[in-house]
Design an enzyme around this catalytic site. Structure first.
Site, PDB file in Angstrom:
ATOM      1  N   ASP A   1      23.869 -32.120  11.596  1.00 23.92           N
ATOM      2  CA  ASP A   1      23.877 -31.748  13.016  1.00 23.92           C
ATOM      3  C   ASP A   1      23.103 -30.445  13.194  1.00 23.92           C
ATOM      4  OD1 ASP A   1      25.543 -32.199  15.779  1.00 23.92           O
ATOM      5  OD2 ASP A   1      25.291 -30.066  15.359  1.00 23.92           O
TER       6      ASP A   1
ATOM      7  N   TYR B   1      18.763 -23.732  17.283  1.00 29.53           N
ATOM      8  CA  TYR B   1      19.168 -23.138  16.005  1.00 29.53           C
ATOM      9  C   TYR B   1      17.966 -22.601  15.229  1.00 29.53           C
ATOM     10  CZ  TYR B   1      23.564 -25.787  16.739  1.00 29.53           C
ATOM     11  OH  TYR B   1      24.718 -26.334  17.248  1.00 29.53           O
TER      12      TYR B   1
ATOM     13  N   LYS C   1      19.410 -31.470  19.532  1.00 28.42           N
ATOM     14  CA  LYS C   1      19.869 -31.252  20.922  1.00 28.42           C
ATOM     15  C   LYS C   1      18.775 -30.637  21.782  1.00 28.42           C
ATOM     16  CE  LYS C   1      24.333 -30.178  18.779  1.00 28.42           C
ATOM     17  NZ  LYS C   1      24.140 -29.305  17.601  1.00 28.42           N
TER      18      LYS C   1
ATOM     19  N   HIS D   1      22.499 -30.225  25.322  1.00 30.27           N
ATOM     20  CA  HIS D   1      23.292 -29.238  24.598  1.00 30.27           C
ATOM     21  C   HIS D   1      24.398 -28.606  25.458  1.00 30.27           C
ATOM     22  CE1 HIS D   1      22.819 -26.355  20.926  1.00 30.27           C
ATOM     23  NE2 HIS D   1      24.063 -26.377  21.329  1.00 30.27           N
TER      24      HIS D   1
HETATM   25  P1  NAD Z   1      33.149 -23.968  11.896  1.00 33.31           P
HETATM   26  O1  NAD Z   1      34.463 -24.112  12.557  1.00 33.31           O
HETATM   27  O2  NAD Z   1      32.588 -25.077  11.110  1.00 33.31           O
HETATM   28  O3  NAD Z   1      33.295 -22.649  11.039  1.00 33.31           O
HETATM   29  C1  NAD Z   1      32.322 -22.215  10.178  1.00 33.31           C
HETATM   30  C2  NAD Z   1      32.896 -21.036   9.407  1.00 33.31           C
HETATM   31  O4  NAD Z   1      33.978 -21.492   8.591  1.00 33.31           O
HETATM   32  C3  NAD Z   1      31.843 -20.451   8.509  1.00 33.31           C
HETATM   33  O5  NAD Z   1      31.808 -19.061   8.774  1.00 33.31           O
HETATM   34  C4  NAD Z   1      32.321 -20.725   7.112  1.00 33.31           C
HETATM   35  O6  NAD Z   1      32.187 -19.583   6.315  1.00 33.31           O
HETATM   36  C5  NAD Z   1      33.771 -21.055   7.262  1.00 33.31           C
HETATM   37  N1  NAD Z   1      34.151 -22.148   6.356  1.00 33.31           N
HETATM   38  C6  NAD Z   1      33.530 -23.339   6.215  1.00 33.31           C
HETATM   39  N2  NAD Z   1      34.148 -24.084   5.300  1.00 33.31           N
HETATM   40  C7  NAD Z   1      35.193 -23.357   4.845  1.00 33.31           C
HETATM   41  C8  NAD Z   1      36.196 -23.595   3.879  1.00 33.31           C
HETATM   42  N3  NAD Z   1      36.260 -24.741   3.202  1.00 33.31           N
HETATM   43  N4  NAD Z   1      37.104 -22.629   3.658  1.00 33.31           N
HETATM   44  C9  NAD Z   1      37.046 -21.466   4.329  1.00 33.31           C
HETATM   45  N5  NAD Z   1      36.119 -21.182   5.265  1.00 33.31           N
HETATM   46  C10 NAD Z   1      35.200 -22.115   5.511  1.00 33.31           C
HETATM   47  O7  NAD Z   1      32.114 -23.485  13.038  1.00 33.31           O
HETATM   48  P2  NAD Z   1      30.664 -23.865  13.501  1.00 33.31           P
HETATM   49  O8  NAD Z   1      29.663 -23.726  12.420  1.00 33.31           O
HETATM   50  O9  NAD Z   1      30.430 -23.112  14.738  1.00 33.31           O
HETATM   51  O10 NAD Z   1      30.794 -25.413  13.886  1.00 33.31           O
HETATM   52  C11 NAD Z   1      30.325 -26.467  13.064  1.00 33.31           C
HETATM   53  C12 NAD Z   1      29.086 -27.088  13.628  1.00 33.31           C
HETATM   54  O11 NAD Z   1      29.280 -27.475  14.996  1.00 33.31           O
HETATM   55  C13 NAD Z   1      27.888 -26.124  13.726  1.00 33.31           C
HETATM   56  O12 NAD Z   1      27.294 -25.855  12.495  1.00 33.31           O
HETATM   57  C14 NAD Z   1      27.015 -26.868  14.695  1.00 33.31           C
HETATM   58  O13 NAD Z   1      26.348 -27.944  14.043  1.00 33.31           O
HETATM   59  C15 NAD Z   1      28.039 -27.378  15.690  1.00 33.31           C
HETATM   60  N6  NAD Z   1      28.184 -26.491  16.872  1.00 33.31           N
HETATM   61  C16 NAD Z   1      27.791 -26.973  18.076  1.00 33.31           C
HETATM   62  C17 NAD Z   1      27.901 -26.186  19.211  1.00 33.31           C
HETATM   63  C18 NAD Z   1      27.482 -26.749  20.518  1.00 33.31           C
HETATM   64  O14 NAD Z   1      27.399 -26.002  21.516  1.00 33.31           O
HETATM   65  N7  NAD Z   1      27.206 -28.036  20.617  1.00 33.31           N
HETATM   66  C19 NAD Z   1      28.406 -24.878  19.128  1.00 33.31           C
HETATM   67  C20 NAD Z   1      28.797 -24.401  17.888  1.00 33.31           C
HETATM   68  C21 NAD Z   1      28.699 -25.227  16.769  1.00 33.31           C
END
Ligand code: NAD
Length: 278
Positions: free
Chosen positions: A45, A50, A75, A108
Site C-alpha cells: 500500500d 508518500y 492513491k 486519498h
Molecule cells: P501503524 O499503525 O501501522 O503503525 C506503524 C508504527 O508501528 C511504526 O512506527 C512501527 O515502528 C510500529 N510497529 C510496526 N510493527 C510493530 C510491531 N510488530 N511491534 C511494535 N511496533 C510496531 O501506522 P501507519 O504506518 O500509519 O499505517 C499503516 C499503513 O496505512 C501506512 O503505512 C499506509 O500505507 C496506510 N495509511 C494510510 C493513510 C490514509 O490516509 N489513507 C494514513 C496513514 C496510513
C-alpha cells in the site's frame, strides 16, 4: 506463509494483510519493500504523496515475482481531483511504479471544502474501465461522502481505507460498509504508536494467552473483524512478526474485550479528521 484473500465487491481478490509504506523514506523504500517481498508480503500500500512509489517499483522489478501474484495499491492526491488531473496522476504513478496497471486506486481524502470528490470518483470509475486499475475505492470518506458518491454513480467503492484501531473503530462507517458490501481497510492499525495500545489490558491479556506479541494480537483482531490491514515497519524482524498472525485465533471474548476499548466519543482518533484535510 499464505495470507488469506478476501473477495471485493467487484469480484477481485486482495490479500487481507499487506505492507504499508507511509513514512518509509524514499531512499530506504526499495530495501524495505524488497525485504517485505522476501519474507512473504504480496500486497503493498503506497500513495503518490508518500514520495516512494519509485522505490516500490524498483523492488517489484528486482523481485522477479510475477505481476499477477502482487497486489499494488496507490492513491490520488488531494490537489488532483479536478478536470482530467486524475488521468495524469495515475499515469505518473504507473510510470513511477513501472506498472501497466495498479490493483487498487483510491481517492486519498474527500477534501470536502473543495467539494470535488464526486468528480474524482467519477474519474476513477473511468480509469477502471480503461484498465489502468483493476479495483477502485476511497480513503478517509465519512458516511456522508460515501452516500453522495454512491447516490450519484451507483458504484459502491471496493474499500474505504480509514483510520481504525481499537481506540477508534469508526462504527458508523464499518456498519455502512457491512450493509453495502464494501470492505474496510484499517490504516494506522497499530495506532501509529501514538498511545499505549500494546500495554492495554485486553491486548496484553490476549497476547499472553496465545504466546504472541501485543502487535500480533491487535493485527489478529483486525483480521477477525474482517478488516484489511497493512502495518508499517522498516525492520525485517517486525515485518516477519506482523506476518506471523495466521497460526492462532482470538476467542470471541478476547475480540469483545478489544471491541470495548473504543470510548465511543471519537477521542481515540490519533490523526487528522477528514473534514480538516483539504
Ligand atoms: P501503524 O499503525 O501501522 O503503525 C506503524 C508504527 O508501528 C511504526 O512506527 C512501527 O515502528 C510500529 N510497529 C510496526 N510493527 C510493530 C510491531 N510488530 N511491534 C511494535 N511496533 C510496531 O501506522 P501507519 O504506518 O500509519 O499505517 C499503516 C499503513 O496505512 C501506512 O503505512 C499506509 O500505507 C496506510 N495509511 C494510510 C493513510 C490514509 O490516509 N489513507 C494514513 C496513514 C496510513
Amino acid at each position: 506463509m499464505t495470507v488469506p484473500s478476501v473477495t471485493l465487491n467487484d469480484g477481485n481478490t486482495i490479500p487481507q494483510l499487506g505492507y504499508g509504506v507511509f513514512r518509509v523514506p524514499p531512499a530506504d523504500t526499495e530495501r524495505a519493500v524488497t525485504e517485505a517481498l522476501e519474507v512473504g508480503y504480496r500486497h503493498i500500500d503506497t500513495a503518490a504523496i508518500y514520495g516512494n512509489e519509485e522505490g516500490v517499483g524498483a523492488a517489484i522489478a528486482a523481485s522477479g515475482i510475477p505481476r499477477d501474484e502482487l497486489f499494488i495499491t496507490t492513491k490520488l492526491w488531494n490537489d488532483r481531483h479536478d478536470g482530467d488531473e486524475p488521468d495524469a496522476a495515475i499515469a505518473e504513478s504507473l510510470a513511477r511504479l513501472g506498472l501497466e496497471h495498479v490493483d487498487l486506486y483510491l481517492v486519498h481524502w474527500p477534501t470536502p471544502a473543495r467539494d470535488n470528490y464526486l468528480h474524482a470518483w467519477e474519474k476513477l470509475i473511468a480509469l477502471r474501465e480503461a484498465g489502468l486499475t483493476r479495483s477502485i475505492g476511497v480513503s478517509n470518506h465519512l458516511v456522508e461522502h460515501l452516500e453522495k458518491i454512491v447516490a450519484a454513480t451507483g458504484v459502491v467503492p471496493a474499500v474505504d481505507q480509514i483510520e481504525l484501531h481499537p481506540a477508534y473503530q469508526q462504527r458508523d462507517i464499518t456498519d455502512w460498509a457491512a450493509s453495502r458490501g464494501m470492505h474496510i481497510e484499517s490504516w494506522g492499525p497499530l495506532g501509529q504508536g501514538k498511545y499505549d495500545l500494546f500495554g492495554a489490558e485486553p491486548v496484553a491479556a490476549a497476547a499472553a494467552a496465545h504466546g504472541k506479541t501485543p502487535a500480533q494480537a491487535v493485527l489478529r483482531w483486525h483480521l477477525q473483524k474482517g478488516f484489511i490491514v497493512f502495518p508499517k515497519s522498516v525492520r525485517r524482524e517486525r515485518l516477519q512478526e506482523n506476518l506471523d498472525v495466521f497460526d492462532f485465533e482470538l476467542t470471541p471474548e478476547e475480540v469483545a474485550a478489544i471491541d470495548a476499548m473504543d470510548p465511543g466519543d471519537g477521542s481515540g482518533r490519533v490523526s487528522a479528521h477528514p473534514d480538516e484535510v483539504n
